[in-house]
Design an enzyme around this catalytic site. Structure first.
Site, mmCIF file in Angstrom:
data_model
loop_
_atom_site.group_PDB
_atom_site.id
_atom_site.type_symbol
_atom_site.label_atom_id
_atom_site.label_comp_id
_atom_site.label_asym_id
_atom_site.label_seq_id
_atom_site.Cartn_x
_atom_site.Cartn_y
_atom_site.Cartn_z
ATOM 1 N N ASP A 61 51.440 98.757 44.478
ATOM 2 C CA ASP A 61 50.359 99.007 43.464
ATOM 3 C C ASP A 61 49.716 97.741 43.164
ATOM 4 O OD1 ASP A 61 52.204 97.330 42.144
ATOM 5 O OD2 ASP A 61 52.383 98.467 40.397
ATOM 6 N N GLY A 62 49.767 96.709 44.112
ATOM 7 C CA GLY A 62 48.714 95.469 44.171
ATOM 8 C C GLY A 62 49.394 94.559 43.304
ATOM 9 N N ARG A 115 31.857 77.283 35.081
ATOM 10 C CA ARG A 115 30.627 77.211 34.631
ATOM 11 C C ARG A 115 30.691 77.914 33.227
ATOM 12 N NH1 ARG A 115 27.661 79.388 39.882
ATOM 13 N NH2 ARG A 115 29.813 80.072 40.309
ATOM 14 N N GLN A 116 31.601 78.519 32.791
ATOM 15 C CA GLN A 116 31.874 79.174 31.552
ATOM 16 C C GLN A 116 32.499 78.159 30.637
ATOM 17 O OE1 GLN A 116 32.909 83.259 31.166
ATOM 18 N NE2 GLN A 116 32.480 83.424 33.230
ATOM 19 N N LYS A 150 13.492 71.507 35.934
ATOM 20 C CA LYS A 150 13.501 73.043 36.047
ATOM 21 C C LYS A 150 13.577 73.801 34.864
ATOM 22 C CE LYS A 150 18.054 74.916 37.665
ATOM 23 N NZ LYS A 150 18.673 73.677 37.110
ATOM 24 N N ASP A 176 25.517 78.287 44.669
ATOM 25 C CA ASP A 176 25.986 79.745 44.629
ATOM 26 C C ASP A 176 25.213 80.724 45.302
ATOM 27 O OD1 ASP A 176 27.071 82.117 43.804
ATOM 28 O OD2 ASP A 176 27.055 81.640 41.603
ATOM 29 N N ALA A 198 22.116 79.841 46.101
ATOM 30 C CA ALA A 198 21.254 79.236 46.756
ATOM 31 C C ALA A 198 19.716 79.057 46.323
ATOM 32 C CB ALA A 198 20.944 79.310 48.015
ATOM 33 N N GLY A 199 19.518 79.873 44.940
ATOM 34 C CA GLY A 199 18.014 79.930 44.513
ATOM 35 C C GLY A 199 17.425 78.353 44.075
ATOM 36 N N THR A 200 18.302 77.825 43.307
ATOM 37 C CA THR A 200 17.824 76.457 42.567
ATOM 38 C C THR A 200 17.694 75.392 44.052
ATOM 39 O OG1 THR A 200 18.939 76.710 40.650
ATOM 40 C CG2 THR A 200 18.446 74.404 41.514
#
Length: 316
Positions: free
Chosen positions: A42-43, A101-102, A197, A227, A229-231
Site C-alpha cells: 500500500d506504499g 523556503r517556508q 529585483k 529551482d 531558473a527564472g531568477t
C-alpha cells in the site's frame, strides 16, 4: 580506500541520494550500513536494519529533494528504527533541507513548514543535524539539538580559482544572498554586485537594476538554490545587457524543476556550477552543467563530529 578503524561509527542511507552516500563512506573508509528501505504493497515505508547499531554513533544520509514527502518520511522511519535499536547517537545528514523556503509567515495564515520539519525530525529521535547552505540561517534556531551548517561557497570558489578567470565580479541575484556573495568574493579577491529585483508572484522574477560595476568583467552569479531558473537566467541576461563579458552561475542545490533546463540552455549563462547535494538524473545533465562533489566535506565533518573535534575548522 583506507579503512577508518572505529567500529562505533556507522553510516546508513535511505533512497534520496545513494551515490553521494557511497562517495561519503568511501571517503571516510567505512562500509555502508546494511539496511533496506522497502515499501509495503500500500506504499507504507518499511525499514530493515540488518546489523547492530547498539552503542554506535550513527549518521543517516538523506537529503529531501523531490519527492520531498517520500524522502522525509523515509528519514523519519529510519531515525525511529535506529532509536529503538539503541543507537548511542543519531546524526541526520541532510545536505539539502526540503521546505527550507517556508521559513516565516509571509502572508496571513501561512504555515512555517521549515519549523514543522524540524519538530518532526527531533520527535523521531535525532540528536544532531548536519546540513548545507540552509536557505534561511534562522532554521538552525528551529532545532533544540545541535546543527552543523556546512557551506558550499568554498567548493564553488575553489573551482573558479582553478579556472584562472580574470576581471571577476561576484554577483548576488537578490539582496538576500549578499552575505553568500561576499564570502565568495573574499575567496576570489573580487568585488561584488547585486541584482535588485521585484518578484510579482511566486516563481516569477523581474529584474529591475544592477548595483555595482559589471561592464567588461566576468560575472559569477552565486545562489543557494536554483529551482525554475527564472531568477538566475534573467539576472544573466541583465548582466550581459549591462556589458558583462561572460556570465557564469553557481549554486549549492540544483533543484532544477519545471522549465529550468530549457531556460539554462537558452540563456546567457556560459556554465552552471552545482554540487551533488541533490542527485541529477541523466535527463537533467545539460551540457552547460558542471557537478562538484560535497562528499569530501561531509565525510570530514562526520569524522570530526564522531571524534568530537571542531567542524568550523573545515572552513579556515
Amino acid at each position: 580506500m583506507s579503512k577508518y578503524k572505529d567500529s562505533t561509527l556507522k553510516v546508513f542511507t535511505c533512497n534520496a541520494n545513494k551515490d553521494l552516500a557511497q562517495e561519503i563512506v568511501d571517503h571516510i573508509g567505512v562500509p555502508m550500513g546494511d539496511s533496506q528501505v522497502l515499501r509495503f504493497s500500500d506504499g507504507e515505508i518499511q525499514i530493515n536494519l540488518n546489523e547492530s547499531v547498539r552503542g554506535a554513533d550513527v549518521f543517516v544520509i538523506q537529503p529531501t529533494p523531490a519527492p520531498v514527502n517520500e524522502h522525509l518520511m523515509e528519514l523519519l522511519v529510519m531515525v525511529d528504527a535506529l532509536k529503538r535499536a539503541s543507537a548511542k547517537s543519531i546524526n541526520v545528514v541532510m545536505p539539502y533541507y526540503g521546505y527550507a523556503r517556508q521559513d516565516r509567515k509571509a502572508r496571513a495564515r501561512d504555515p512555517i513548514t521549515a519549523k514543522l520539519v524540524a519538530n518532526l525530525i527531533e520527535t523521531a529521535g535525532a540528536h544532531r543535524i548536519i546540513s548545507m547552505d540552509l536557505h534561511a540561517q534562522q532554521i538552525q534556531g528551529f532545532f533544540d539539538i545541535p546543527v552543523d551548517h556546512l557551506l558550499g561557497v568554498p567548493i564553488l570558489a575553489d573551482y573558479f580559482q582553478k579556472k584562472g578567470l580574470e576581471e571577476i565580479v561576484v554577483v548576488s541575484p537578490d539582496h538576500g544572498g549578499v552575505t553568500r556573495a561576499r564570502k565568495m568574493a573574499e575567496r576570489l579577491e573580487a568585488p561584488i554586485a547585486i541584482i535588485d529585483k521585484r518578484r510579482p508572484e511566486p516563481n516569477v522574477a523581474e529584474v529591475m537594476n544592477i548595483v555595482g560595476a559589471v561592464e567588461g568583467k566576468v560575472a559569477i552569479l552565486v545562489d543557494d538554490i536554483i529551482d525554475t531558473a527564472g531568477t538566475i537566467t534573467l539576472a544573466a541576461k541583465a548582466l550581459k545587457e549591462a556589458g558583462a563579458k561572460e556570465v557564469y552561475a553557481s549554486c549549492t542545490h540544483p533543484v532544477l524543476s519545471g522549465p529550468a533546463l530549457e531556460r539554462i540552455q537558452n540563456s546567457d549563462i556560459k556554465e552552471l556550477i552545482v554540487t551533488n547535494t541533490i542527485p541529477l538524473s541523466e535527463d537533467k545533465m545539460a551540457s552547460k552543467i558542471k557537478v562538484l562533489s560535497v562528499a569530501p566535506l561531509i565525510g570530514e565533518a562526520i569524522i570530526r563530529i564522531h571524534e568530537e573535534l571542531s567542524v568550523s575548522k573545515l572552513f579556515d
